[in-house]
Design a protein around this motif. Structure first.
Motif, short mmCIF file in Angstrom:
data_model
loop_
_atom_site.label_atom_id
_atom_site.label_comp_id
_atom_site.label_asym_id
_atom_site.label_seq_id
_atom_site.Cartn_x
_atom_site.Cartn_y
_atom_site.Cartn_z
N ILE A 1 0.83 -1.25 -0.06
CA ILE A 1 0.14 -0.02 0.03
C ILE A 1 1.27 1.21 0.00
CG2 ILE A 1 -1.80 1.42 1.21
CD1 ILE A 1 -2.38 -1.32 2.51
N LEU A 2 0.77 2.25 -1.13
CA LEU A 2 1.80 3.22 -1.18
C LEU A 2 0.99 4.41 -0.76
CD1 LEU A 2 4.46 3.64 -3.63
CD2 LEU A 2 3.16 5.52 -2.82
N CYS A 3 1.41 5.08 0.25
CA CYS A 3 0.78 6.44 0.65
C CYS A 3 1.62 7.50 0.06
CB CYS A 3 0.63 6.46 2.13
SG CYS A 3 -0.36 5.38 2.91
N ASP B 1 -0.17 -2.52 -4.67
CA ASP B 1 -1.44 -3.03 -5.03
C ASP B 1 -2.68 -1.90 -4.83
OD1 ASP B 1 -0.99 -6.28 -5.04
OD2 ASP B 1 0.54 -5.27 -3.65
N ILE B 2 -2.36 -0.77 -3.78
CA ILE B 2 -3.05 0.03 -3.64
C ILE B 2 -2.35 1.17 -3.40
CG2 ILE B 2 -4.75 1.16 -1.75
CD1 ILE B 2 -5.43 -1.79 -0.94
N PHE B 3 -2.96 2.41 -3.90
CA PHE B 3 -2.09 3.59 -4.07
C PHE B 3 -3.03 4.58 -3.47
CE2 PHE B 3 -1.49 7.58 -6.36
CZ PHE B 3 0.11 7.92 -6.00
N ASP C 1 -3.78 9.18 -14.03
CA ASP C 1 -3.55 8.71 -15.25
C ASP C 1 -2.09 7.97 -15.49
OD1 ASP C 1 -5.88 9.95 -16.12
OD2 ASP C 1 -4.83 11.69 -17.23
N VAL C 2 -1.25 8.27 -14.87
CA VAL C 2 0.26 7.65 -14.79
C VAL C 2 0.15 6.12 -13.98
CG1 VAL C 2 2.43 7.76 -14.11
CG2 VAL C 2 1.62 9.70 -15.23
N VAL C 3 -0.48 6.25 -13.17
CA VAL C 3 -0.85 5.13 -12.13
C VAL C 3 -1.57 4.14 -12.91
CG1 VAL C 3 -1.57 4.03 -9.86
CG2 VAL C 3 -0.60 6.23 -9.96
N LEU D 1 -8.58 8.11 -3.40
CA LEU D 1 -8.19 9.49 -3.32
C LEU D 1 -8.67 10.00 -2.22
CD1 LEU D 1 -7.46 12.06 -4.81
CD2 LEU D 1 -9.86 12.20 -5.61
N ALA D 2 -7.71 10.62 -1.36
CA ALA D 2 -7.98 11.58 -0.25
C ALA D 2 -8.54 12.93 -0.53
CB ALA D 2 -7.10 11.40 0.82
#
Length: 248
Positions: free
Chosen positions: A67-69, A130-132, A159-161, A172-173
Motif C-alpha cells: 500500500i503506497l501512501c 497493490d493500493i495507491f 493517469d500515470v498510475v 483518493l483522499a
C-alpha cells in the motif's frame, strides 16, 4: 569310491541339477528385486529433491502486497518525534494485528504540492503497489493555486498510475480548507476531489482530516498538522475505506 568320483555322480544326478537351477533362479530374482528397489529409492530421492526445490523457490517469493501512501506533510508525519506515529505507520500496525500480508510504504514529502507529486510519480509508481493512496492538494490550497491547475495535476497522477500499474487500486483522499481562503475558492477546492473521484471511479475519502481539522487538542502548535492523537483519528478515517479493500 574316491571323493572325485562321488562328486561326479552327484553332479549327474537329476535332483542335483534341479537344485542348482533353483539356486540360480533365486539369485536372478534377488538381483532383479534389488535393482527395482534401488530404482524406486532413486526415484523417491529425486521426487523429494524436486519437492524441496519447489518449496524453497516458493519460500523465496515475496508474499507481501503493498500500500503506497503518496502525499505531503500529513502523510510524511511532519513534526512528530517518530514518523511511525503518522497514519501510515498506524495503518501498518492495524494490518499486522489482523495478520494481513500488506506492507505500507510512506511516500509522503513535507511541503509537497500537486505539481511536485506530478514530477515524481513516474519513478515512484515503479514500485507497482497493490493500493495507491493519493493525498495531495492541501499545500496548493493554502498557497491559493488555481483549482484548475491542482485538478489537472492530480488527474495526471491518476493517469500515470493507471497507465504504468493498471492493476493498482487507487484511493483518493479529499481535502478541505479553512474559511479564510474565501467561500468560492474553498467550495471549488472541496468539489474538485469529489469530481475527480466520481469521474475516475475511485475509492474516496471525502476529508482525510475528518474530526481532526480545526481542533487544537488534536493538532500541533501550528494548528495544521495532526499530533500523535490526531494521526490515530486520521488512520481511523482512512481505514474506513482501506479496510474493506485489504480484507477482501
Amino acid at each position: 569310491m574316491c571323493e572325485a568320483q562321488n562328486k561326479q555322480l552327484q553332479s549327474n544326478h537329476p535332483g542335483f541339477r534341479v537344485s542348482k537351477l533353483l539356486k540360480f533362479c533365486y539369485f536372478i530374482l534377488a538381483l532383479t528385486l534389488y535393482s527395482c528397489g534401488d530404482g524406486k529409492a532413486e526415484k523417491a530421492k529425486d521426487q523429494k529433491a524436486e519437492t524441496t526445490t519447489t518449496a524453497s523457490t516458493e519460500a523465496e517469493q515475496p508474499k507481501d502486497k503493498t500500500i503506497l501512501c503518496f502525499g505531503d506533510s500529513i502523510t510524511a508525519g511532519y513534526g512528530l518525534d517518530n514518523t511511525d506515529d503518522a497514519y501510515p505507520g498506524i495503518l501498518q500496525d492495524t494490518i499486522d494485528a489482523l495478520h494481513l500480508e500488506y506492507t505500507v510504504i510512506n511516500s509522503g514529502v513535507s511541503g509537497e504540492t500537486s505539481a511536485g507529486g506530478k514530477s515524481r510519480i513516474d519513478w515512484v509508481i515503479k514500485q507497482t503497489p497493490d493500493i495507491f493512496l493519493l493525498e495531495l492538494g492541501a499545500n496548493d490550497g493554502l498557497r491559493g493555486v488555481p483549482v484548475t491547475e491542482t485538478r489537472a495535476n492530480l488527474q495526471h497522477i491518476i493517469d500515470v498510475v493507471r497507465a504504468k500499474s493498471p492493476d493498482t487500486k487507487i484511493i483518493l483522499a479529499g481535502m478541505q480548507l479553512p474559511p479564510n481562503m474565501g467561500i468560492e475558492y474553498t467550495t471549488d477546492f472541496k468539489q474538485l476531489f469529489i469530481d475527480l473521484a466520481a469521474e475516475n471511479n475511485l475509492a474516496f475519502i471525502p476529508f482525510i482530516l475528518e474530526q481532526v481539522g480545526g481542533k487544537p487538542e488534536l493538532n500541533q502548535g501550528d494548528g495544521i498538522h495532526p499530533n500523535v492523537e490526531g494521526h490515530k483519528l486520521v488512520a481511523y478515517t482512512v481505514w474506513d475505506v482501506l479496510g474493506p479493500m485489504v480484507k477482501s
